[in-house]
Design an enzyme around this catalytic site. Structure first.
Site, PDB file in Angstrom:
ATOM      1  N   GLU A 271       1.033  -1.417  -0.375  1.00  0.00           N
ATOM      2  CA  GLU A 271      -0.165  -0.178   0.037  1.00  0.00           C
ATOM      3  C   GLU A 271       0.651   1.290   0.127  1.00  0.00           C
ATOM      4  O   GLU A 271       0.818   2.243   0.967  1.00  0.00           O
ATOM      5  CB  GLU A 271      -1.118  -0.612   1.430  1.00  0.00           C
ATOM      6  CG  GLU A 271      -0.349  -0.424   2.582  1.00  0.00           C
ATOM      7  CD  GLU A 271      -1.634  -0.048   3.696  1.00  0.00           C
ATOM      8  OE1 GLU A 271      -2.181  -1.547   3.266  1.00  0.00           O
ATOM      9  OE2 GLU A 271      -0.756  -0.690   4.786  1.00  0.00           O
ATOM     10  N   CYS A 340       1.257  33.026  11.395  1.00  0.00           N
ATOM     11  CA  CYS A 340       1.368  33.536  12.436  1.00  0.00           C
ATOM     12  C   CYS A 340       2.741  31.475  13.422  1.00  0.00           C
ATOM     13  O   CYS A 340       1.623  32.089  14.319  1.00  0.00           O
ATOM     14  CB  CYS A 340      -0.017  33.840  13.026  1.00  0.00           C
ATOM     15  SG  CYS A 340       0.732  35.761  12.702  1.00  0.00           S
TER      16      CYS A 340
END
Length: 419
Positions: A271, A340
């Site tokens: 996977e 920020c």
């Protein structure tokens, strides 16, 4: 090497035109490169009957990408209701979806078992009793604990929240059999961004030994082993590629040995996500500011909300300045966004050519865990996604977010509970 020369040769000459048409920032993926990687993986494991890759949807959950994987014969590795829905929408059937969740809720089970179901991969022995209806085919995620350490990224399995412990694994299959399971697979996931192929070979060997142990104890045969994902890519220019050919040959030999000994061999599933799409995506952003205080900074119009890996993990992503790839690297600077947060950085003290406002920066290897991990802190809007098609055209495969999208959940019918 980050970003193939072939992708560069097709993207860079048109990058400014693409940026002017669509605006920056954006992630752009390479269809040709993705399809070539799918072919390379299938070729490496062609000697194992029933080999199948289940693409890790979490790496790049865009329907256009998933459709490519489906067309290439791949299944989908899902761990959420949204990933199930995306996979089914592009045509994946029950045998094409492996659902591996942890702390699985009743809603998760309902979604996994609806629409014909899927391959259910249980993360804990207690989930046998919580599964609403035991499917005929069942799989468990195995955590080997002290029997095997994880790689540097995924950590030590004994500290991980995932999987069934070794001392529980036989009982887990026994309980599932009592609930009606008749067909079996086994799964593990012990690596992340691992470029030492021998690690994956040993993972396959471990699972085949476990299949032998469980099969002997319970008298069952396994239809598949899933060695998980974690195949790595070279983010830094000096990094070596994963030796996929050697990995394929040595794992194939293990399966052949198992077949000679037992008269059958399970199929091999994996996977991978990052390996399939990671090198085939870049984040294109424009320089908008230069700042010199105690060190130099280059401000760009993307921020950590468009690519969190450098800020969250300290990960390296190579950066080219368009048109200045061969110029001397005379600038040492942090490449930063407007969030920020002081860790809103794509690069720290990186050697770069001189950069002027308006220059395009190509931040490489964002085709996995890039847009997928975008977020909205500071109200930042997630960027658009584009696809460079095999014929040289460019498609927008996801538009950028708008303020209306961001504020949509503030539109609701008032609901007050009096206590």
């Amino acid at each position: 090497m980050p970003m193939s020369k072939d992708y560069k040769s097709r993207l860079f000459p048109s990058a400014e035109k693409i940026a002017q048409h669509y605006g920056t920032p954006f992630h752009i993926y390479d269809e040709k490169g993705i399809r070539e990687t799918t072919s390379k993986l299938k070729k490496a494991f062609a000697g194992i009957k029933g080999f199948k890759e289940f693409y890790a949807v979490k790496a790049l959950p865009n329907p256009s990408i998933l459709k490519i994987m489906h067309e290439e014969g791949f299944g989908m590795d899902c761990s959420s209701i949204a990933e199930l829905a995306l996979s089914r929408k592009i045509g994946s059937g029950p045998s094409d979806i492996m659902f591996t969740s942890n702390n699985t809720s009743p809603e998760d089970f309902e979604a996994a078992l609806s629409n014909g179901g899927c391959i259910l991969n249980l993360d804990d022995i207690t989930l046998v009793e919580k599964t609403p209806k035991m499917p005929e085919l069942i799989c468990f995620r195995y955590n080997p604990g002290e029997r095997r350490t994880g790689n540097s990224i995924i950590g030590n399995p004994i500290e991980a929240k995932y999987g069934v412990a070794h001392h529980q694994i036989i009982d887990a299959y026994k309980l599932a059999m009592e609930k009606g399971a008749k067909r079996f697979g086994i799964h593990t996931m012990l690596a992340s961004n691992e470029r030492d192929y021998t690690y994956m070979v040993e993972t396959a060997r471990m699972l085949l030994n476990l299949v032998e142990e469980i099969g002997s104890a319970l008298g069952i045969k396994f239809e598949f082993t899933n060695i998980g994902g974690g195949l790595g890519i070279p983010y830094r220019p000096e990094d070596n590629d994963l030796d996929l050919d050697s990995m394929g040959k040595e794992i194939t030999a293990l399966f052949n040995e198992f077949k000679e000994k037992h008269g059958y061999a399970p199929a091999l599933f994996m996977e991978s996500g990052r390996y399939m799409t990671g090198p085939h995506g870049v984040l294109v952003t424009r320089a908008i500011n230069k700042k010199e205080i105690y060190r130099r900074y280059v401000g760009v119009d993307a921020c950590m909300s468009s690519l969190m890996r450098p800020g969250m993990y300290g990960s390296y992503h190579h950066i080219d300045v368009l048109g200045k790839e061969d110029m001397p690297k005379t600038l040492v600077a942090d490449v930063v966004g407007s969030l920020c947060e002081n860790n809103d950085k794509f690069a720290v003290q990186r050697e770069l050519p001189a950069i002027e406002d308006g220059d395009l920066l190509i931040i490489q290897d964002t085709g996995a865990h890039g847009h997928a991990m975008c977020f909205n802190y500071n109200g930042k809007l997630r960027p658009k996604e584009l696809m460079l098609k095999q014929d040289g055209s460019v498609d927008m495969i996801r538009r950028e977010e708008t303020l209306d999208d961001l504020f949509a959940t503030l539109n609701f019918t008032p609901d007050r509970l009096a206590l």
